[in-house]
Design an enzyme around this catalytic site. Sequence first.
Site, PDB file in Angstrom:
ATOM      1  N   THR A 285      -5.983 -10.281   7.715  1.00 13.41           N
ATOM      2  CA  THR A 285      -6.984 -11.264   6.670  1.00 13.41           C
ATOM      3  C   THR A 285      -5.955 -11.658   5.717  1.00 13.41           C
ATOM      4  OG1 THR A 285      -7.301  -9.695   5.257  1.00 13.41           O
ATOM      5  CG2 THR A 285      -8.817  -9.836   7.313  1.00 13.41           C
ATOM      6  N   GLY A 286      -4.794 -11.245   5.108  1.00 11.78           N
ATOM      7  CA  GLY A 286      -4.276 -11.608   4.090  1.00 11.78           C
ATOM      8  C   GLY A 286      -4.797 -10.972   2.799  1.00 11.78           C
TER       9      GLY A 286
ATOM     10  N   ASP B  89       0.842  -1.291  -0.010  1.00  8.78           N
ATOM     11  CA  ASP B  89       0.046  -0.054   0.269  1.00  8.78           C
ATOM     12  C   ASP B  89       0.645   1.250  -0.004  1.00  8.78           C
ATOM     13  OD1 ASP B  89       0.112   1.360   2.648  1.00  8.78           O
ATOM     14  OD2 ASP B  89      -0.617  -0.677   3.332  1.00  8.78           O
TER      15      ASP B  89
ATOM     16  N   LYS C 127      -3.435   1.189  -2.427  1.00  2.00           N
ATOM     17  CA  LYS C 127      -4.644   0.539  -1.906  1.00  2.00           C
ATOM     18  C   LYS C 127      -5.630   1.358  -1.186  1.00  2.00           C
ATOM     19  CE  LYS C 127      -4.482  -1.466   2.369  1.00  2.00           C
ATOM     20  NZ  LYS C 127      -4.119  -2.473   3.370  1.00  2.00           N
TER      21      LYS C 127
HETATM   22  C1  R5P Z   1      -2.335  -1.609   6.207  1.00  2.00           C
HETATM   23  O1  R5P Z   1      -2.957  -0.510   6.662  1.00  2.00           O
HETATM   24  C2  R5P Z   1      -1.487  -2.308   6.954  1.00  2.00           C
HETATM   25  O2  R5P Z   1      -0.040  -2.074   6.530  1.00  2.00           O
HETATM   26  C3  R5P Z   1      -1.328  -3.744   6.521  1.00  2.00           C
HETATM   27  O3  R5P Z   1      -1.306  -3.922   5.165  1.00  2.00           O
HETATM   28  C4  R5P Z   1      -2.798  -4.376   6.865  1.00  2.00           C
HETATM   29  O4  R5P Z   1      -3.042  -4.098   8.039  1.00  2.00           O
HETATM   30  C5  R5P Z   1      -2.889  -5.881   6.355  1.00  2.00           C
HETATM   31  O5  R5P Z   1      -4.033  -6.262   6.831  1.00  2.00           O
HETATM   32  P1  R5P Z   1      -4.807  -7.567   5.917  1.00  2.00           P
HETATM   33  O6  R5P Z   1      -3.858  -8.646   6.039  1.00  2.00           O
HETATM   34  O7  R5P Z   1      -6.220  -7.847   6.638  1.00  2.00           O
HETATM   35  O8  R5P Z   1      -5.122  -7.045   4.577  1.00  2.00           O
END
Ligand code: R5P
Length: 296
Positions: free
Chosen positions: A223-224, A166, A191
Site C-alpha cells: 500500500t506504501g 519497522d 511500527k
Molecule cells: C512489513 O511487515 C513489511 O516488511 C513491509 O513493511 C510491508 O509489507 C509494507 O506494506 P505496505 O506498503 O502495505 O505498508
Amino acid sequence: MKIVGGPSSSELAYKIGKAIMLPVVKTRTKRFPDGEFYFKFDEEVSGEDLLIVQSLYPPQDSHLIELFMMIHTAKDLGARSIISFIPYLAYSRQDERYLDGECVSSVMIAKILEDLGVEALYTIDIHNEKVLKHYKIPTFNLTAAGELAKYFASKNLKEPFIIAPDDEEMAISRAEYAAKTINAEYDYLRKERDRYTGDIRTFAKRMNVKDRDVVIIDDIISTGKTAANAARILKKQGARRVFAGVSHALLGKNALKTLREAGIEEIAGTDSVTNEFAKVSVAPVIIEALKKKINL
Ligand code: R5P
C-alpha cells in the site's frame, strides 16, 4: 545446468544465463481463449539439471500455476534435478493457522513444490522466514538489500543514512546489511499494525538525519503506507532527500501517490517484480549463492 525462465521472470532468467554462460532452455507458452495456460519445452530436458526462475508477484495465482506446470513438465520429461528460484515467494504471510479453519497457504505451496520434485528453493527477502521451516528440501533466503544500497550510493548521496521502516528482526538486519555494503549509518523505526483494520502506526524517534540523504530499505511495498510513514518522520526531522529501495515493489492501487505525497523522491525495486521500478537486478545475488552451492 540449464536455466528455464517462466513467464513472470523470463528477462531475469536470460540475465542470469548470460552472466554465467548457462544456456536458457527454449519454451513455448500461451493462454487459451478461456484463460488456461499452455506450456511446452521446445528442446530436450531429459537428464538435465534445471534452474527454474519464476517470481510470484501479482497475479500470484496465475504465476503459481505457471510455475507448477513448468516443474511438473520438466520432471515428467525426465529432468535430472530441479532447483527453483522464486524471487518473490507469494503467500509467505500465512506461516501458521492464526484463526480456526484457515488455510495455511505457505504449507500448501511447500508441499506442492516438494511433491512436484523441486530439490532446492532459493528466494529473495521472504516476507516471513518462518515459512521456510515447512520445507524438507534445502531453502535459501537471499537479500537484495546490498544491491539496492549500491544503486542509491551511485547517485552521490549526501552523508547517506539507511532506515528500516519497522522493527522486525529481518527488517533491521536488511537495513544493517545495506548500510554495511555502502559504509553508511542505519537505524530503524517501530511500527504497529492494527490486526483488524490493517492500519499502521509508526512511532517517531530522534535520528541523526538532518540535511542527509536517507534510503528506506524494505522487503515489500504494497500500500506504501509503511514507507510513507517513515518518510514523513524523516522529512520532519530535516532529511534532505528520502528514497525507497525495495526488494519487491508490488505497489498496489494508490501506493505511488501515497509515497510521492510523503516526499519520497525515487523508488527503486528489483527485477523480482517486472515493472517500471525494476532498476536493480537480483541476478548477482542468486549467482553468488549458486556459486557457493554448485560448481558452476
Ligand atoms: C512489513 O511487515 C513489511 O516488511 C513491509 O513493511 C510491508 O509489507 C509494507 O506494506 P505496505 O506498503 O502495505 O505498508
